[in-house]
Design a protein around this motif. Structure first.
Motif, PDB file in Angstrom:
ATOM      1  N   MET A   1     -41.755  -1.783 -29.611  1.00 55.33           N
ATOM      2  CA  MET A   1     -42.159  -0.584 -28.900  1.00 55.33           C
ATOM      3  C   MET A   1     -41.342  -0.445 -27.616  1.00 55.33           C
ATOM      4  SD  MET A   1     -45.800  -1.822 -27.283  1.00 55.33           S
ATOM      5  CE  MET A   1     -45.917  -0.438 -26.174  1.00 55.33           C
ATOM      6  N   THR A   2     -41.179   0.771 -27.133  1.00 60.87           N
ATOM      7  CA  THR A   2     -40.443   1.021 -25.907  1.00 60.87           C
ATOM      8  C   THR A   2     -41.396   0.962 -24.726  1.00 60.87           C
ATOM      9  OG1 THR A   2     -38.915   2.442 -27.087  1.00 60.87           O
ATOM     10  CG2 THR A   2     -38.966   2.638 -24.699  1.00 60.87           C
ATOM     11  N   VAL A   3     -41.039   0.160 -23.741  1.00 62.31           N
ATOM     12  CA  VAL A   3     -41.876   0.012 -22.546  1.00 62.31           C
ATOM     13  C   VAL A   3     -41.161   0.662 -21.380  1.00 62.31           C
ATOM     14  CG1 VAL A   3     -42.986  -1.602 -21.004  1.00 62.31           C
ATOM     15  CG2 VAL A   3     -42.806  -2.138 -23.423  1.00 62.31           C
ATOM     16  N   SER A   4     -41.770   1.677 -20.793  1.00 57.99           N
ATOM     17  CA  SER A   4     -41.168   2.348 -19.640  1.00 57.99           C
ATOM     18  C   SER A   4     -41.971   2.027 -18.396  1.00 57.99           C
ATOM     19  CB  SER A   4     -41.145   3.863 -19.858  1.00 57.99           C
ATOM     20  OG  SER A   4     -42.454   4.349 -20.036  1.00 57.99           O
ATOM     21  N   PRO A   5     -41.310   1.739 -17.268  1.00 57.18           N
ATOM     22  CA  PRO A   5     -42.044   1.381 -16.048  1.00 57.18           C
ATOM     23  C   PRO A   5     -42.790   2.575 -15.483  1.00 57.18           C
ATOM     24  CG  PRO A   5     -39.712   1.628 -15.579  1.00 57.18           C
ATOM     25  CD  PRO A   5     -39.863   1.744 -17.073  1.00 57.18           C
ATOM     26  N   ALA A   6     -43.908   2.289 -14.844  1.00 56.61           N
ATOM     27  CA  ALA A   6     -44.648   3.339 -14.144  1.00 56.61           C
ATOM     28  C   ALA A   6     -43.854   3.761 -12.921  1.00 56.61           C
ATOM     29  CB  ALA A   6     -46.026   2.834 -13.734  1.00 56.61           C
ATOM     30  N   GLU A   7     -44.202   4.895 -12.384  1.00 51.29           N
ATOM     31  CA  GLU A   7     -43.513   5.416 -11.191  1.00 51.29           C
ATOM     32  C   GLU A   7     -43.663   4.451 -10.033  1.00 51.29           C
ATOM     33  OE1 GLU A   7     -44.098   9.008  -7.953  1.00 51.29           O
ATOM     34  OE2 GLU A   7     -45.421   8.828  -9.670  1.00 51.29           O
ATOM     35  N   GLU A   8     -42.581   4.208  -9.309  1.00 52.03           N
ATOM     36  CA  GLU A   8     -42.622   3.356  -8.124  1.00 52.03           C
ATOM     37  C   GLU A   8     -42.106   4.144  -6.931  1.00 52.03           C
ATOM     38  OE1 GLU A   8     -40.704  -0.369  -8.625  1.00 52.03           O
ATOM     39  OE2 GLU A   8     -41.384  -0.623 -10.673  1.00 52.03           O
ATOM     40  N   MET A   9     -42.826   4.059  -5.841  1.00 52.62           N
ATOM     41  CA  MET A   9     -42.441   4.793  -4.638  1.00 52.62           C
ATOM     42  C   MET A   9     -42.107   3.795  -3.547  1.00 52.62           C
ATOM     43  SD  MET A   9     -45.495   7.592  -4.735  1.00 52.62           S
ATOM     44  CE  MET A   9     -45.019   8.271  -3.158  1.00 52.62           C
ATOM     45  N   PRO A  10     -40.817   3.633  -3.152  1.00 56.07           N
ATOM     46  CA  PRO A  10     -40.454   2.651  -2.125  1.00 56.07           C
ATOM     47  C   PRO A  10     -40.964   3.064  -0.756  1.00 56.07           C
ATOM     48  CG  PRO A  10     -38.560   3.994  -2.725  1.00 56.07           C
ATOM     49  CD  PRO A  10     -39.675   4.367  -3.671  1.00 56.07           C
ATOM     50  N   VAL A  11     -41.330   2.076   0.018  1.00 52.85           N
ATOM     51  CA  VAL A  11     -41.708   2.301   1.413  1.00 52.85           C
ATOM     52  C   VAL A  11     -40.904   1.344   2.268  1.00 52.85           C
ATOM     53  CG1 VAL A  11     -44.033   3.035   0.864  1.00 52.85           C
ATOM     54  CG2 VAL A  11     -43.590   0.615   1.225  1.00 52.85           C
ATOM     55  N   ASP A  12     -41.020   1.490   3.579  1.00 55.75           N
ATOM     56  CA  ASP A  12     -40.301   0.587   4.468  1.00 55.75           C
ATOM     57  C   ASP A  12     -40.744  -0.833   4.204  1.00 55.75           C
ATOM     58  OD1 ASP A  12     -39.045   2.708   5.590  1.00 55.75           O
ATOM     59  OD2 ASP A  12     -40.461   2.909   7.259  1.00 55.75           O
ATOM     60  N   GLY A  13     -39.823  -1.733   4.070  1.00 57.76           N
ATOM     61  CA  GLY A  13     -40.163  -3.120   3.803  1.00 57.76           C
ATOM     62  C   GLY A  13     -38.980  -3.809   3.170  1.00 57.76           C
ATOM     63  N   PRO A  14     -39.187  -5.004   2.603  1.00 57.93           N
ATOM     64  CA  PRO A  14     -38.091  -5.754   2.015  1.00 57.93           C
ATOM     65  C   PRO A  14     -37.499  -5.012   0.828  1.00 57.93           C
ATOM     66  CG  PRO A  14     -40.212  -6.732   1.459  1.00 57.93           C
ATOM     67  CD  PRO A  14     -40.464  -5.673   2.475  1.00 57.93           C
ATOM     68  N   PRO A  15     -36.215  -5.241   0.511  1.00 57.42           N
ATOM     69  CA  PRO A  15     -35.588  -4.556  -0.610  1.00 57.42           C
ATOM     70  C   PRO A  15     -36.257  -4.914  -1.915  1.00 57.42           C
ATOM     71  CG  PRO A  15     -34.214  -6.373   0.172  1.00 57.42           C
ATOM     72  CD  PRO A  15     -35.315  -6.196   1.169  1.00 57.42           C
ATOM     73  N   ALA A  16     -36.197  -3.999  -2.855  1.00 58.99           N
ATOM     74  CA  ALA A  16     -36.842  -4.207  -4.149  1.00 58.99           C
ATOM     75  C   ALA A  16     -36.189  -5.369  -4.880  1.00 58.99           C
ATOM     76  CB  ALA A  16     -36.742  -2.936  -4.986  1.00 58.99           C
ATOM     77  N   VAL A  17     -37.010  -6.108  -5.618  1.00 59.51           N
ATOM     78  CA  VAL A  17     -36.511  -7.199  -6.432  1.00 59.51           C
ATOM     79  C   VAL A  17     -36.385  -6.706  -7.861  1.00 59.51           C
ATOM     80  CG1 VAL A  17     -36.977  -9.509  -7.283  1.00 59.51           C
ATOM     81  CG2 VAL A  17     -37.657  -8.877  -4.955  1.00 59.51           C
ATOM     82  N   GLU A  18     -35.197  -6.852  -8.431  1.00 56.61           N
ATOM     83  CA  GLU A  18     -35.011  -6.385  -9.790  1.00 56.61           C
ATOM     84  C   GLU A  18     -35.872  -7.210 -10.742  1.00 56.61           C
ATOM     85  OE1 GLU A  18     -31.015  -6.215 -11.065  1.00 56.61           O
ATOM     86  OE2 GLU A  18     -30.334  -4.953  -9.417  1.00 56.61           O
TER      87      GLU A  18
ATOM     88  N   PRO B   1     -44.535  -7.037  -3.417  1.00 55.75           N
ATOM     89  CA  PRO B   1     -44.843  -6.714  -2.026  1.00 55.75           C
ATOM     90  C   PRO B   1     -43.851  -5.697  -1.473  1.00 55.75           C
ATOM     91  CG  PRO B   1     -43.835  -8.878  -2.199  1.00 55.75           C
ATOM     92  CD  PRO B   1     -44.086  -8.422  -3.592  1.00 55.75           C
ATOM     93  N   GLY B   2     -44.307  -4.880  -0.537  1.00 57.02           N
ATOM     94  CA  GLY B   2     -43.435  -3.929   0.118  1.00 57.02           C
ATOM     95  C   GLY B   2     -43.253  -2.620  -0.614  1.00 57.02           C
ATOM     96  N   LYS B   3     -44.116  -2.318  -1.577  1.00 54.45           N
ATOM     97  CA  LYS B   3     -43.996  -1.071  -2.324  1.00 54.45           C
ATOM     98  C   LYS B   3     -45.345  -0.385  -2.468  1.00 54.45           C
ATOM     99  CE  LYS B   3     -40.060  -1.644  -5.446  1.00 54.45           C
ATOM    100  NZ  LYS B   3     -39.664  -1.579  -6.869  1.00 54.45           N
ATOM    101  N   ILE B   4     -45.278   0.909  -2.735  1.00 54.47           N
ATOM    102  CA  ILE B   4     -46.462   1.616  -3.203  1.00 54.47           C
ATOM    103  C   ILE B   4     -46.347   1.656  -4.720  1.00 54.47           C
ATOM    104  CG2 ILE B   4     -47.700   3.802  -3.295  1.00 54.47           C
ATOM    105  CD1 ILE B   4     -46.706   4.421  -0.512  1.00 54.47           C
ATOM    106  N   LEU B   5     -47.260   1.006  -5.400  1.00 54.10           N
ATOM    107  CA  LEU B   5     -47.246   0.989  -6.859  1.00 54.10           C
ATOM    108  C   LEU B   5     -48.188   2.068  -7.378  1.00 54.10           C
ATOM    109  CD1 LEU B   5     -47.348  -2.849  -7.568  1.00 54.10           C
ATOM    110  CD2 LEU B   5     -45.372  -1.377  -7.212  1.00 54.10           C
ATOM    111  N   THR B   6     -47.663   2.954  -8.192  1.00 53.70           N
ATOM    112  CA  THR B   6     -48.468   4.008  -8.791  1.00 53.70           C
ATOM    113  C   THR B   6     -48.846   3.562 -10.195  1.00 53.70           C
ATOM    114  OG1 THR B   6     -47.290   5.660  -7.498  1.00 53.70           O
ATOM    115  CG2 THR B   6     -48.538   6.446  -9.403  1.00 53.70           C
TER     116      THR B   6
END
Length: 536
Positions: free
Chosen positions: A1-18, A183-188
């Motif tokens: 099955m295809t898994v697509s990530p939910a929407e992620e909204m970056p906020v001020d904080g550490p850089p995103a981790v792949e 950490p450091g993100k708004i997870l939707t």
């Protein structure tokens, strides 16, 4: 099955981790271990009907139902905690280790335990032989996000009870599209037509629907301290000491909801210090550790138990500290002053609510916080405000206690000038109890706390507790990582050309081989320290 990530909204904080290469259900596994449905069978008792990804033990089935004496009609929510059995590791292990490193202590995964978050429904149904419909939907997770998962269950469980398994399958697919905790993100987080927004490092949770109706949760993990301690809030300072020292403590409550909330409130009252002993928000006679925790052949272990079965009043009567609570009062009602009672009074099943212990607190009672909370009740101060006052009080009390320890442990670190790139990193000085005690005369808790009492005695007792052992192990690991990093930095900044000019060719080759050995050794040590087992 295809898994697509939910929407992620970056906020001020550490850089995103792949995110690493994800397998099917890896995102689901980063939030939940499994979802279970536990029903009641007239012949078998509690039995698992539906479960996702794993098979649970029989004891978990019993933990998923209120005790037979609790009489919980309608919908009830509570949580339990149980030891982790050996099993396969998630392919997300490294990523979640990174999250744990950046997350505050209260939000780290529980390495040796799982949490069970329960939504239990019991309603009369004459069409059933037992006369009642009884079923629990249970989320099993290593994450201690009590408020978050209870809120998630409020969305999933009513739909499940109405539409059954297809609804549960849809919910699992939604969760598998969520991003992994970061950490450091708004997870939707979309779930069954509703959006849960988890902000920053999981300190705020917002639930909204298409109709733009929102529910704001103050945090994803904290219970309401004031509501939980309301029946015994005249003794909150003594309870703080008992939890700080890792004393054996049992909470006897009328329902699993009140039992689990009270135990979780006790554990969190020493935050930001991590409670390092075992605790069971809801414990039953069917638990695999029942004999271990109720034996009279040895002293009770360092554990906080929450129970509802009256049988425990007799079985745990030898325990040194017992909290007996009745139905939790509304925040607007005034709690009555209850004196600490002797354990010999806890003989009958209908013992009155109160604290039963022979413990004498080290610190003098803080009357100011009691008066402040009482005034809040009289003035009908909002429960959220009362909770904030009490949480701040506990936080300041714990910080006043831990700052002298932090200051002394920092002094065990070698001076940076003693770090040489061509020598092994210097060792940390050992913790010397008497040396630490001497520092308290001028730099003790009296600098930040107005409380008087036997602080020295409290520290001596704490240094023998599991909480100190766990705290010091963690601080020592952090300082050793810092030493390794400084040593590696010194190696990187060394002028090799200048060094080579002063040595013969043979010495230069030997120097390069030593440098290679140092770099490999440092890398191995950093990896081992990350996993909690430094190389020797």
């Amino acid at each position: 099955m295809t898994v697509s990530p939910a929407e992620e909204m970056p906020v001020d904080g550490p850089p995103a981790v792949e995110e690493p290469l994800l397998l099917p259900w890896d995102r689901f596994s980063s939030w939940l271990h499994c979802i279970c449905v536990v029903g009641f069978d007239l012949e078998l008792g509690q039995a698992v009907e539906v479960q996702q990804t794993v098979r649970l033990k029989t004891s978990i089935c019993y933990l998923s139902f209120p005790d037979s004496n609790s009489g919980c009609l309608g919908d009830t929510q509570f949580c339990f905690r149980f030891r982790q059995a050996a099993g396969r590791k998630s392919s997300l292990g490294c990523f979640l280790d990174h999250f744990d490193r950046d997350a505050p202590v209260c939000l780290k995964r529980d390495q040796g335990y799982y949490y069970g978050y329960v939504y239990f429904r019991q309603v009369r149904d004459k069409s059933l032989k037992r006369g009642y419909f009884q079923k629990s939907l249970v989320l099993i997770s290593k994450l201690p996000y009590v408020t978050f998962f209870h809120s998630l269950l409020k969305l999933i469980a009513p739909e499940y009870f109405e539409k059954q398994e297809p609804c549960l399958e849809a919910a699992c697919n939604d969760i598998d599209r969520w991003p992994t905790p970061c950490p450091g993100k708004i997870l939707t987080l979309p779930i069954m037509g509703v959006v849960m927004k988890v902000t920053a490092i999981f300190f705020l949770c917002k639930i909204s629907s298409d109709s733009l109706v929102s529910i704001i949760l103050p945090t994803v993990h904290e219970v309401d301290l004031f509501r939980c301690f309301h029946p015994v809030f005249f003794h909150i300072q003594m309870l703080w000491e008992l939890v700080l020292l890792g004393e054996a403590l049992v909470v006897m409550a009328p329902s699993p909801a009140e039992s689990s909330d009270t135990v979780l409130a006790l554990v969190s009252c020493i935050s930001p210090l991590r409670y390092c002993s075992d605790f069971r928000p809801y414990f039953t006679i069917h638990d695999s550790e029942f004999k271990e925790y109720t034996t009279r052949t040895q002293a009770p272990p360092s554990v906080i138990l929450g129970v509802t079965n009256p049988f425990f009043a007799k079985t745990l009567q030898h325990w040194p500290h017992i909290i007996r609570i009745g139905d939790m009062k509304q925040a607007g009602e005034m709690a009555k002053q209850m004196k600490v009672k002797k354990l010999k009074n806890l003989k009958t099943l209908d013992s009155k609510p109160g604290v039963y212990t022979a413990y004498k607190p080290f610190l003098n009672k803080d009357e100011d916080i009691i008066k402040q909370l009482q005034k809040g009740v009289q003035q009908k101060r909002p429960s959220a405000a009362q909770n904030a006052i009490l949480r701040r009080y506990f936080l300041e009390l714990t910080q006043s206690f831990i700052i002298p320890l932090e200051r002394y442990v920092a002094s065990l670190m070698p001076l940076q000038k003693s770090i040489s790139p061509w020598k092994s990193p210097p060792q940390l000085r050992p913790f010397n109890q008497e040396e630490f005690m001497k520092t308290l005369e001028k730099a003790g808790p009296q600098l930040t706390s107005r409380l008087k009492g036997d602080w020295i005695g409290l520290y001596r007792q704490f240094l023998r507790s599991p909480n100190f052992d766990g705290w010091f192990r963690n601080r020592r690991k952090e300082m050793m990582q810092k030493l390794e990093a400084l040593h590696l930095e010194a190696l990187c900044e060394e002028d090799l050309q200048l060094r080579i000019q002063k040595h013969t060719e043979v010495e230069t080759v030997d120097l390069v081989l030593k440098l290679k050995e140092k770099l490999v050794s440092t890398a191995l040590n950093l990896c081992a320290l990350k996993n909690g087992s430094p190389q020797k």
